[in-house]
Design a protein around this motif. Structure first.
Motif, PDB file in Angstrom:
ATOM      1  N   SER A 107     -56.328  51.040  -7.089  1.00 14.25           N
ATOM      2  CA  SER A 107     -56.571  50.682  -8.567  1.00 14.25           C
ATOM      3  C   SER A 107     -58.035  50.709  -9.043  1.00 14.25           C
ATOM      4  O   SER A 107     -59.084  50.999  -7.876  1.00 14.25           O
ATOM      5  CB  SER A 107     -56.196  49.194  -8.787  1.00 14.25           C
ATOM      6  N   LEU A 108     -58.313  50.903 -10.310  1.00 14.59           N
ATOM      7  CA  LEU A 108     -59.606  51.209 -10.552  1.00 14.59           C
ATOM      8  C   LEU A 108     -60.556  50.122 -10.449  1.00 14.59           C
ATOM      9  O   LEU A 108     -61.810  50.211  -9.643  1.00 14.59           O
ATOM     10  CB  LEU A 108     -59.674  51.411 -12.150  1.00 14.59           C
ATOM     11  N   SER A 109     -60.146  48.894 -10.623  1.00 18.90           N
ATOM     12  CA  SER A 109     -61.019  47.733 -10.234  1.00 18.90           C
ATOM     13  C   SER A 109     -61.234  47.668  -8.714  1.00 18.90           C
ATOM     14  O   SER A 109     -62.376  47.250  -8.295  1.00 18.90           O
ATOM     15  CB  SER A 109     -60.188  46.472 -10.841  1.00 18.90           C
ATOM     16  N   GLY A 110     -60.262  47.753  -7.980  1.00 22.83           N
ATOM     17  CA  GLY A 110     -60.380  47.945  -6.448  1.00 22.83           C
ATOM     18  C   GLY A 110     -61.474  48.946  -5.847  1.00 22.83           C
ATOM     19  O   GLY A 110     -62.213  48.646  -4.900  1.00 22.83           O
ATOM     20  N   VAL A 111     -61.210  50.181  -6.461  1.00 20.93           N
ATOM     21  CA  VAL A 111     -62.257  51.137  -6.265  1.00 20.93           C
ATOM     22  C   VAL A 111     -63.519  50.602  -6.642  1.00 20.93           C
ATOM     23  O   VAL A 111     -64.590  50.731  -5.724  1.00 20.93           O
ATOM     24  CB  VAL A 111     -61.854  52.310  -6.839  1.00 20.93           C
ATOM     25  N   ILE A 112     -63.803  50.077  -7.849  1.00 20.24           N
ATOM     26  CA  ILE A 112     -65.239  49.858  -8.219  1.00 20.24           C
ATOM     27  C   ILE A 112     -65.845  48.638  -7.414  1.00 20.24           C
ATOM     28  O   ILE A 112     -67.051  48.563  -7.163  1.00 20.24           O
ATOM     29  CB  ILE A 112     -65.106  49.563  -9.717  1.00 20.24           C
ATOM     30  N   TYR A 113     -64.827  47.387  -7.251  1.00 20.64           N
ATOM     31  CA  TYR A 113     -65.429  46.411  -6.473  1.00 20.64           C
ATOM     32  C   TYR A 113     -65.282  46.567  -5.076  1.00 20.64           C
ATOM     33  O   TYR A 113     -65.416  45.337  -4.450  1.00 20.64           O
ATOM     34  CB  TYR A 113     -64.617  45.182  -7.075  1.00 20.64           C
ATOM     35  N   GLN A 114     -64.811  47.565  -4.356  1.00 22.41           N
ATOM     36  CA  GLN A 114     -64.708  47.514  -2.991  1.00 22.41           C
ATOM     37  C   GLN A 114     -66.029  47.329  -2.473  1.00 22.41           C
ATOM     38  O   GLN A 114     -67.121  47.978  -2.760  1.00 22.41           O
ATOM     39  CB  GLN A 114     -64.441  49.232  -2.489  1.00 22.41           C
ATOM     40  N   SER A 115     -66.017  46.651  -1.305  1.00 20.21           N
ATOM     41  CA  SER A 115     -67.425  46.207  -0.649  1.00 20.21           C
ATOM     42  C   SER A 115     -68.259  47.390  -0.329  1.00 20.21           C
ATOM     43  O   SER A 115     -67.907  47.935   0.445  1.00 20.21           O
ATOM     44  CB  SER A 115     -66.923  45.087   0.434  1.00 20.21           C
ATOM     45  N   GLY A 116     -69.436  47.386  -1.113  1.00 18.56           N
ATOM     46  CA  GLY A 116     -70.494  48.236  -0.353  1.00 18.56           C
ATOM     47  C   GLY A 116     -70.136  49.679  -1.180  1.00 18.56           C
ATOM     48  O   GLY A 116     -70.847  50.607  -0.640  1.00 18.56           O
ATOM     49  N   ALA A 117     -69.335  49.830  -2.001  1.00 17.70           N
ATOM     50  CA  ALA A 117     -69.126  51.013  -2.768  1.00 17.70           C
ATOM     51  C   ALA A 117     -70.178  51.717  -3.548  1.00 17.70           C
ATOM     52  O   ALA A 117     -70.552  52.769  -3.422  1.00 17.70           O
ATOM     53  CB  ALA A 117     -67.515  51.083  -3.283  1.00 17.70           C
ATOM     54  N   PHE A 118     -70.565  50.715  -4.322  1.00 14.79           N
ATOM     55  CA  PHE A 118     -71.610  51.212  -5.641  1.00 14.79           C
ATOM     56  C   PHE A 118     -72.749  50.226  -5.397  1.00 14.79           C
ATOM     57  O   PHE A 118     -72.472  48.757  -5.420  1.00 14.79           O
ATOM     58  CB  PHE A 118     -70.902  51.035  -6.816  1.00 14.79           C
ATOM     59  N   ASP A 119     -73.901  50.549  -5.375  1.00 13.15           N
ATOM     60  CA  ASP A 119     -75.125  49.776  -5.693  1.00 13.15           C
ATOM     61  C   ASP A 119     -75.007  49.060  -6.872  1.00 13.15           C
ATOM     62  O   ASP A 119     -75.592  47.907  -6.810  1.00 13.15           O
ATOM     63  CB  ASP A 119     -76.224  50.598  -5.429  1.00 13.15           C
ATOM     64  N   ALA A 120     -74.709  49.454  -7.953  1.00 15.07           N
ATOM     65  CA  ALA A 120     -74.819  48.805  -9.293  1.00 15.07           C
ATOM     66  C   ALA A 120     -73.924  47.442  -9.278  1.00 15.07           C
ATOM     67  O   ALA A 120     -74.170  46.604 -10.101  1.00 15.07           O
ATOM     68  CB  ALA A 120     -74.340  49.760 -10.399  1.00 15.07           C
ATOM     69  N   VAL A 121     -72.977  47.562  -8.220  1.00 14.90           N
ATOM     70  CA  VAL A 121     -72.030  46.296  -8.194  1.00 14.90           C
ATOM     71  C   VAL A 121     -72.906  45.407  -7.360  1.00 14.90           C
ATOM     72  O   VAL A 121     -72.898  43.894  -7.576  1.00 14.90           O
ATOM     73  CB  VAL A 121     -70.661  46.641  -7.554  1.00 14.90           C
TER      74      VAL A 121
END
Length: 230
Positions: A156-170
């Motif tokens: 899911s898109l939310s799962g990808v974006i909020y995956q731990s350590g995936a994006f510095d911006a998060v």
């Protein structure tokens, strides 16, 4: 005499009943034609123009934008459907139109979910790639979409974006910034299937990257300050 009057009343009742049924059928047929309108081979008009314009911008279509649903448009629609997991029939029905971001009365179902994905992806793009070329912003969004499709990432898109350590911006909270209109437009293009990253599932800035592993990934393209890779 009474039998004659009763017979007349029955005839009148039957006529009224049949007239009502005929009216309901006519209304239903007219409503169905309105709802089920779609573009397919041989169609002409503004909807076909929209389809051609979007597919040409995303690299699926190389023909003229003439509003005529010919062989080239048919093949482009099939290409788009194939790449986006849709039924490959060459018909721009409700699901295909919705995937292209072309809204009709039939393709508007699920708009709330679509809006949530659009806003979330726009926030990620703005946080990660504001100041980058427009194509580079779309490419960042495309990486997220490619991850959704990959079995190596959440589905899911939310799962990808909020995956731990995936994006510095998060991690640093920039995901909570308000995206601008450019980021929203880039998010819509990425959601609609434009992938200028050429299938990348990673990207990084060579000037600041310290992770040796990311340098080993096969590169697909460099856009602005970001290198995209698989």
């Amino acid at each position: 005499m009474k039998n004659k009057k009763m017979f007349i009343r029955i005839i009148i009742a039957i006529i009224i009943f049949l007239t009502t049924i005929a009216t309901v059928i006519l209304i239903y047929k007219n409503k169905s034609y309105t709802i089920e309108t779609l573009s397919k081979y041989g169609s002409r008009g503004s909807e076909v123009t929209q389809i051609q314009t979007k597919l040409k911008r995303w690299g699926y279509y190389n023909g003229n934008i003439d509003g005529i649903y010919g062989t080239q448009t048919l093949n482009a629609v099939k290409y788009f459907q194939r790449k986006n997991g849709l039924t490959v029939d060459g018909i721009a029905g409700p699901a295909t139109l919705r995937a292209m971001g072309i809204m009709t009365s039939s393709s508007s179902n699920g708009s709330s979910s679509n809006n949530n994905n659009l806003n979330l992806l726009a926030k990620l793009i703005y946080a990660e790639a504001r100041g980058e070329p427009y194509t580079g912003q779309v490419a960042v969004g495309a990486v997220c979409m490619n991850r959704v499709k990959s079995s190596s990432f959440p589905n899911s898109l939310s799962g990808v974006i909020y995956q731990s350590g995936a994006f510095d911006a998060v991690s640093d909270g920039q995901i909570n910034l308000t995206p601008d209109s450019t980021a929203k437009k880039a998010a819509q293009d990425a959601l609609n299937g434009w992938d200028p990253s050429y299938g990348a599932i990673y990207y990084f800035n060579p000037s600041t990257a310290t992770n040796k592993w990311i340098w080993s990934r096969p590169m697909t393209i460099t856009i602005g300050r970001h290198r995209f890779c698989k």
